[in-house]
Design an enzyme around this catalytic site. Structure first.
Site, mmCIF file in Angstrom:
data_model
loop_
_atom_site.group_PDB
_atom_site.id
_atom_site.type_symbol
_atom_site.label_atom_id
_atom_site.label_comp_id
_atom_site.label_asym_id
_atom_site.label_seq_id
_atom_site.Cartn_x
_atom_site.Cartn_y
_atom_site.Cartn_z
ATOM 1 N N THR A 87 0.804 -1.394 -0.166
ATOM 2 C CA THR A 87 0.097 0.013 -0.116
ATOM 3 C C THR A 87 0.871 1.082 0.103
ATOM 4 O O THR A 87 1.973 1.149 0.571
ATOM 5 C CB THR A 87 -1.025 0.092 1.176
ATOM 6 O OG1 THR A 87 -1.631 1.382 1.330
ATOM 7 C CG2 THR A 87 -0.133 -0.189 2.494
ATOM 8 N N SER B 7 -1.849 3.222 10.521
ATOM 9 C CA SER B 7 -2.879 2.493 11.409
ATOM 10 C C SER B 7 -1.974 1.063 11.392
ATOM 11 O O SER B 7 -1.142 0.728 10.903
ATOM 12 C CB SER B 7 -4.058 2.237 10.233
ATOM 13 O OG SER B 7 -3.645 1.452 9.128
ATOM 14 N N LYS C 135 1.934 -3.888 6.180
ATOM 15 C CA LYS C 135 2.451 -3.756 4.985
ATOM 16 C C LYS C 135 3.900 -2.921 4.991
ATOM 17 O O LYS C 135 4.644 -3.464 4.093
ATOM 18 C CB LYS C 135 1.497 -2.926 4.087
ATOM 19 C CG LYS C 135 0.010 -3.454 3.843
ATOM 20 C CD LYS C 135 0.288 -4.850 2.891
ATOM 21 C CE LYS C 135 -1.057 -5.579 2.707
ATOM 22 N NZ LYS C 135 -0.806 -7.109 2.092
ATOM 23 N N THR D 48 -20.221 14.083 2.361
ATOM 24 C CA THR D 48 -19.575 14.656 3.556
ATOM 25 C C THR D 48 -18.251 14.875 3.468
ATOM 26 O O THR D 48 -17.392 13.725 3.422
ATOM 27 C CB THR D 48 -20.034 14.070 4.703
ATOM 28 O OG1 THR D 48 -19.462 12.460 4.882
ATOM 29 C CG2 THR D 48 -21.623 13.823 5.022
ATOM 30 N N TYR E 74 -14.836 16.364 5.217
ATOM 31 C CA TYR E 74 -14.338 16.632 6.488
ATOM 32 C C TYR E 74 -13.375 18.106 6.225
ATOM 33 O O TYR E 74 -12.432 18.004 5.672
ATOM 34 C CB TYR E 74 -13.636 15.683 7.346
ATOM 35 C CG TYR E 74 -14.380 14.716 7.600
ATOM 36 C CD1 TYR E 74 -15.782 14.910 8.259
ATOM 37 C CD2 TYR E 74 -14.020 13.349 7.964
ATOM 38 C CE1 TYR E 74 -16.678 13.688 8.697
ATOM 39 C CE2 TYR E 74 -14.690 12.378 8.476
ATOM 40 C CZ TYR E 74 -15.976 12.683 8.947
ATOM 41 O OH TYR E 74 -16.804 11.723 9.332
#
Length: 392
Positions: A147, A182, A188, A256, A258
């Site tokens: 990733t 995360s 990864k 939506t 942010y």
């Protein structure tokens, strides 16, 4: 010859397997434990598109595309005994390793799921790498979809793999530091380090394909029959930002954003992601990378607000009145970060980009408008919910 595709029941793995099987006469063997189906069900969500059983998928591949060279075996790559038997029996020439628990939000729910994600993802990769060494298969080309999240969000342009470090007047090329945000993304980062070590110690040819955020519902192969469709998750835990925004639009919700939403993220269409994996899978022995090669599997960095505005524009073509609304950002992030990421090596691999972001969104709406009822029935999954802990 055999090409092994792990995670062959998954969002990217399934269409990649179809593309690969269509490009070669070699046997294409899919492996999966159906974990993705279970994780999504566990969160109370579902795929917007119906996902056929693996038997139905394979039958459709044969009937629609004449793919008699594709087959499937169920198994868990975390179990070393299974991996050993898999490699001994099939002796793959290439492994496309796309099996993983892929959700950052899922990995962040609690310690149990963080532990599960790290054990599942890293153990599977280690089992495959050590299996190649222990069964005298170190000529096998090992390709993993990692990733772009391993890079974090640095202020400088992100290289395609390594970085240059200078200290006390001396310079050297070094692996890019793990800056994952995360517990999933960190798996990864660890995989990248383990692949580097396996290449150094075992001389396994490795392609580390650092995959951006993938969007889209179709590839040339999947659009021919509904049984060939890949999954489309739109919930908080497994739905990526583009997919959630498109599902919100179909359900009549405002998109939506942010904060300012000017921060840019790397993206690649499903079509272009599948093409890169297919190119690596079917490369002739003389053409495939011999060392360790890192590809940034990304075609463009896009801001969140541009994603929302594009979805609103394309949605109008489907008679959807899509509103874009800005909300206070609950995340601690730079809302104006202008990500730059190099992708020359990956662009050379796939050639001309097959699908623009606008075309990808058009594809998504053409699919999702057929399954609006499914989305509306699960619209509470747009936001995170409290998952019940297992009793054991």
């Amino acid at each position: 010859m055999t090409i092994l595709v792990t995670g062959g029941d998954g969002y990217v793995g399934w269409p990649a397997a179809l593309r690969i099987a269509d490009r070669t006469d070699d046997r294409v063997l899919l492996v999966d434990n159906f974990g993705r189906r279970e994780w999504v069900e566990e969160t109370g969500a579902t795929s917007a598109t119906p996902v056929a059983s693996i038997d139905e998928r394979l039958e459709a591949a044969r009937e629609v595309h004449g793919l008699d060279n594709i087959s499937f075996v169920e198994g868990d790559l975390v179990e070393k005994s299974f991996v050993d038997e898999l490699l001994q029996v099939h002796e793959p020439e290439t492994i496309i390793h796309a099996a993983a628990q892929p959700s950052a939000p899922y990995s962040q729910i609690n310690g149990e799921r963080a532990n599960y994600t790290q054990h599942n993802n890293m153990q599977a990769t280690r089992n495959l790498l050590w299996g190649l060494e222990e069964h005298d298969l170190t000529d096998t080309h090992f390709v993993e979809t990692t990733t772009t999240g391993v890079y974090g969000a640095p202020e400088f342009p992100i290289p395609e793999g390594g970085a240059t470090m200078e200290n006390q007047g001396e310079r050297d090329d070094v692996p890019f530091p793990a800056m994952a945000g995360s517990w999933y993304h960190l798996t990864k980062s660890h995989d990248a380090a383990n692949m580097r070590l396996a290449h150094k110690q075992f001389d396994i040819p490795v392609s580390d394909v650092r995959t951006a955020i993938v969007y889209g519902t179709e590839t040339a192969e999947t659009r021919e029959d509904d049984r060939l469709k890949t999954r489309f998750d739109f919930d908080y835990y497994f739905g990526t930002v583009t997919h959630r925004f498109c599902a919100q639009a179909v359900a009549g919700y405002p998109v939506t954003v942010y904060g300012k939403g000017e921060q840019r993220k790397p993206f690649v269409s499903l079509e272009d992601a599948v093409e890169g994996l297919a190119q690596l899978a079917v490369a002739d022995l003389d053409d495939r990378p011999e060392g360790l090669t890192v590809y940034n599997q990304v075609t463009r960095a896009i801001s969140i607000v541009e994603i929302a505005e594009t979805i609103a524009d394309v949605g109008s073509e489907f008679d959807l009145d899509v509103a874009v609304e800005h909300f206070e950002n609950p995340r601690d992030e730079d809302e104006t970060h202008k990500m730059e990421i190099e992708d020359d090596r990956y662009a050379d691999l796939i050639g001309e980009q097959a699908q623009t972001f606008e075309d990808g969104v058009q594809d998504i709406f053409e699919t999702l408008t057929r399954y609006a009822d499914t989305i509306e029935a699960h619209e509470d999954r747009f936001l995170p919910g409290v998952l019940e802990e297992s009793e054991d």
